[in-house]
Write a protein that holds these residues in place. Structure first.
Motif, PDB file in Angstrom:
ATOM      1  N   ASP A  97      -4.339  15.366  -7.812  1.00 51.54           N
ATOM      2  CA  ASP A  97      -5.140  14.952  -6.657  1.00 51.54           C
ATOM      3  C   ASP A  97      -4.310  14.021  -5.784  1.00 51.54           C
ATOM      4  O   ASP A  97      -3.247  13.544  -6.189  1.00 51.54           O
ATOM      5  CB  ASP A  97      -6.410  14.241  -7.148  1.00 51.54           C
ATOM      6  N   ASN A  98      -4.791  13.778  -4.569  1.00 52.05           N
ATOM      7  CA  ASN A  98      -4.205  12.724  -3.751  1.00 52.05           C
ATOM      8  C   ASN A  98      -4.329  11.406  -4.514  1.00 52.05           C
ATOM      9  O   ASN A  98      -5.312  11.184  -5.210  1.00 52.05           O
ATOM     10  CB  ASN A  98      -4.932  12.590  -2.420  1.00 52.05           C
ATOM     11  N   VAL A  99      -3.354  10.540  -4.344  1.00 55.94           N
ATOM     12  CA  VAL A  99      -3.392   9.262  -5.067  1.00 55.94           C
ATOM     13  C   VAL A  99      -2.979   8.139  -4.119  1.00 55.94           C
ATOM     14  O   VAL A  99      -1.979   8.242  -3.401  1.00 55.94           O
ATOM     15  CB  VAL A  99      -2.497   9.289  -6.328  1.00 55.94           C
ATOM     16  N   THR A 100      -3.793   7.080  -4.112  1.00 55.23           N
ATOM     17  CA  THR A 100      -3.542   5.939  -3.236  1.00 55.23           C
ATOM     18  C   THR A 100      -3.689   4.646  -4.034  1.00 55.23           C
ATOM     19  O   THR A 100      -4.612   4.515  -4.838  1.00 55.23           O
ATOM     20  CB  THR A 100      -4.522   5.921  -2.052  1.00 55.23           C
ATOM     21  N   VAL A 101      -2.769   3.726  -3.784  1.00 54.16           N
ATOM     22  CA  VAL A 101      -2.726   2.466  -4.515  1.00 54.16           C
ATOM     23  C   VAL A 101      -2.500   1.323  -3.526  1.00 54.16           C
ATOM     24  O   VAL A 101      -1.660   1.431  -2.618  1.00 54.16           O
ATOM     25  CB  VAL A 101      -1.579   2.484  -5.552  1.00 54.16           C
ATOM     26  N   GLY A 148       3.386  -0.772  -7.318  1.00 53.13           N
ATOM     27  CA  GLY A 148       2.806   0.353  -6.600  1.00 53.13           C
ATOM     28  C   GLY A 148       3.618   1.624  -6.773  1.00 53.13           C
ATOM     29  O   GLY A 148       3.068   2.709  -7.014  1.00 53.13           O
ATOM     30  N   ASP A 149       4.935   1.498  -6.653  1.00 48.78           N
ATOM     31  CA  ASP A 149       5.807   2.665  -6.818  1.00 48.78           C
ATOM     32  C   ASP A 149       5.719   3.222  -8.234  1.00 48.78           C
ATOM     33  O   ASP A 149       5.703   4.447  -8.436  1.00 48.78           O
ATOM     34  CB  ASP A 149       7.251   2.288  -6.495  1.00 48.78           C
ATOM     35  N   LYS A 150       5.671   2.340  -9.220  1.00 47.19           N
ATOM     36  CA  LYS A 150       5.583   2.788 -10.616  1.00 47.19           C
ATOM     37  C   LYS A 150       4.261   3.518 -10.878  1.00 47.19           C
ATOM     38  O   LYS A 150       4.230   4.524 -11.609  1.00 47.19           O
ATOM     39  CB  LYS A 150       5.717   1.594 -11.569  1.00 47.19           C
ATOM     40  N   SER A 187       0.846  -1.195   0.000  1.00 46.66           N
ATOM     41  CA  SER A 187       0.000   0.000   0.000  1.00 46.66           C
ATOM     42  C   SER A 187       0.880   1.243   0.000  1.00 46.66           C
ATOM     43  O   SER A 187       1.905   1.290   0.691  1.00 46.66           O
ATOM     44  CB  SER A 187      -0.907   0.023   1.237  1.00 46.66           C
ATOM     45  N   ILE A 188       0.456   2.252  -0.747  1.00 44.74           N
ATOM     46  CA  ILE A 188       1.211   3.503  -0.827  1.00 44.74           C
ATOM     47  C   ILE A 188       0.259   4.648  -1.158  1.00 44.74           C
ATOM     48  O   ILE A 188      -0.694   4.466  -1.917  1.00 44.74           O
ATOM     49  CB  ILE A 188       2.354   3.392  -1.880  1.00 44.74           C
ATOM     50  N   THR A 189       0.501   5.800  -0.563  1.00 45.43           N
ATOM     51  CA  THR A 189      -0.318   6.977  -0.834  1.00 45.43           C
ATOM     52  C   THR A 189       0.570   8.204  -0.961  1.00 45.43           C
ATOM     53  O   THR A 189       1.672   8.246  -0.391  1.00 45.43           O
ATOM     54  CB  THR A 189      -1.368   7.183   0.280  1.00 45.43           C
ATOM     55  N   ASP A 190       0.095   9.185  -1.700  1.00 41.61           N
ATOM     56  CA  ASP A 190       0.837  10.437  -1.904  1.00 41.61           C
ATOM     57  C   ASP A 190      -0.173  11.567  -2.014  1.00 41.61           C
ATOM     58  O   ASP A 190      -1.229  11.395  -2.636  1.00 41.61           O
ATOM     59  CB  ASP A 190       1.687  10.343  -3.177  1.00 41.61           C
ATOM     60  N   LYS A 191       0.135  12.720  -1.437  1.00 47.05           N
ATOM     61  CA  LYS A 191      -0.816  13.834  -1.499  1.00 47.05           C
ATOM     62  C   LYS A 191      -0.866  14.490  -2.870  1.00 47.05           C
ATOM     63  O   LYS A 191      -1.749  15.314  -3.141  1.00 47.05           O
ATOM     64  CB  LYS A 191      -0.500  14.875  -0.426  1.00 47.05           C
ATOM     65  N   LEU A 205      -6.425   1.081   4.449  1.00 42.57           N
ATOM     66  CA  LEU A 205      -6.327   0.096   5.525  1.00 42.57           C
ATOM     67  C   LEU A 205      -5.742  -1.174   4.935  1.00 42.57           C
ATOM     68  O   LEU A 205      -6.220  -1.666   3.908  1.00 42.57           O
ATOM     69  CB  LEU A 205      -7.712  -0.198   6.115  1.00 42.57           C
ATOM     70  N   SER A 206      -4.706  -1.688   5.567  1.00 42.74           N
ATOM     71  CA  SER A 206      -4.090  -2.945   5.157  1.00 42.74           C
ATOM     72  C   SER A 206      -3.937  -3.807   6.400  1.00 42.74           C
ATOM     73  O   SER A 206      -3.046  -3.577   7.229  1.00 42.74           O
ATOM     74  CB  SER A 206      -2.728  -2.691   4.508  1.00 42.74           C
ATOM     75  N   THR A 207      -4.832  -4.776   6.564  1.00 38.97           N
ATOM     76  CA  THR A 207      -4.819  -5.644   7.741  1.00 38.97           C
ATOM     77  C   THR A 207      -4.857  -7.098   7.290  1.00 38.97           C
ATOM     78  O   THR A 207      -5.930  -7.723   7.250  1.00 38.97           O
ATOM     79  CB  THR A 207      -6.007  -5.339   8.673  1.00 38.97           C
ATOM     80  N   PRO A 208      -3.709  -7.654   6.923  1.00 38.29           N
ATOM     81  CA  PRO A 208      -3.674  -9.046   6.447  1.00 38.29           C
ATOM     82  C   PRO A 208      -4.252 -10.039   7.449  1.00 38.29           C
ATOM     83  O   PRO A 208      -4.827 -11.057   7.048  1.00 38.29           O
ATOM     84  CB  PRO A 208      -2.179  -9.285   6.213  1.00 38.29           C
ATOM     85  N   ASP A 209      -4.099  -9.764   8.749  1.00 37.08           N
ATOM     86  CA  ASP A 209      -4.630 -10.690   9.747  1.00 37.08           C
ATOM     87  C   ASP A 209      -6.158 -10.752   9.717  1.00 37.08           C
ATOM     88  O   ASP A 209      -6.757 -11.771  10.082  1.00 37.08           O
ATOM     89  CB  ASP A 209      -4.168 -10.286  11.147  1.00 37.08           C
TER      90      ASP A 209
END
Length: 273
Positions: A229-233, A215-217, A8-12, A24-28
């Motif tokens: 805009d804000n961007v989340t992946v 995700g980084d790419k 998971s990655i986000t940038d404003k 939210l990243s909750t593998p459990d």
């Protein structure tokens, strides 16, 4: 079964002073989501955070994604009424819950889910969700063609969101799919899809060596295209991951034929000269 691999990655972005997206990243819990808040500073981020926290709590209690999102809608409206955040705040959401052999996706608004299927030739990208947007409504009514959606002046108008008093009875869309080998699920806010076409998203994924690299790419490409805009992946890998030998250039019969033809042309020119 071990937790699914995810990133998971986000940038404003390059033009917004703050980030109203959250994830939210909750593998459990086998739960992932992206929420895109709206309403401005100290409002949009409040709505998306309430959405994230409510869905996490509800799923942990054994509720479905649909029930969890409906509760988030109620909680955001109650927060507005109590003076928390700001009037007019709201959030979109797209969420995935893994059940082992299959997964559920639920969404409200225009945050999206895609499935990327890795193949020896590269891969195939399929959009799983349908936007709750004005241009989507125009498309379904036959008022505009698909190619007009990206340039329509009201392309960013959504028809429903979490926390909207204009639509207190929101419709949560859901789907259930079986996991297939060598798939990645992509969850994203519209900060990605406003900057990149589906073809451009596919190209970035095709050149990625891992979900982290992918995700980084994607974030880098969105910023290179303006980052308005804000961007989340988020990327979540299928539990069935197998090594697939990629076809190299020299293994492709079409490339070999093209090279043979080129060599033949060069030889003919050399003989002629």
């Amino acid at each position: 079964m071990p937790p699914l691999q995810s990133y998971s990655i986000t940038d404003k972005g390059l033009q917004r002073p703050n980030n109203e997206d959250c994830y939210l990243s909750t593998p459990d819990l086998n739960l992932w989501l992206v929420a895109d808040g709206m309403g401005g500073h100290e409002a949009g981020e409040v709505a998306s955070a309430i959405t994230r926290d409510t869905i996490s709590e509800q799923v942990e209690q054994g509720n479905t994604l649909e029930q969890a999102i409906l509760m988030a809608h109620t909680n955001v409206m109650q927060a507005i009424e109590s003076g928390q955040g700001g009037e007019g705040m709201g959030s979109t959401v797209v969420a995935l819950h893994n059940s082992g052999t299959d997964y559920d996706i639920a969404w409200v608004g225009d945050s999206r889910a895609y499935v990327w299927s890795i193949t020896a030739e590269g891969g195939q990208l399929d959009q799983l969700t349908t936007d709750h947007s004005y241009v989507q409504m125009l498309l379904e009514s036959g008022s505009i063609a698909a190619e007009e959606m990206e340039t329509h002046p009201e392309k960013n108008v959504i028809t429903q969101c979490i926390g909207s008093f204009d639509n207190p009875n929101i419709q949560v869309d859901t789907l259930n799919n079986k996991w297939r080998p060598n798939q990645w699920i992509l969850l994203c806010s519209d900060g990605l899809t406003d900057e990149l076409s589906n073809q451009e998203i596919a190209e970035a994924l095709c050149h990625a060596s891992s979900i982290e690299d992918a995700g980084d790419k994607l974030i880098a490409a969105a910023l290179d295209h303006g980052g308005k805009d804000n961007v989340t992946v988020q990327l979540i890998a299928s539990p069935q991951q197998h090594n697939i030998p990629r076809t190299t250039l020299m293994q492709s019969p079409w490339i070999i034929l093209a090279l043979l033809a080129a060599f033949g042309l060069i030889a003919a020119l050399a003989w002629w000269l």
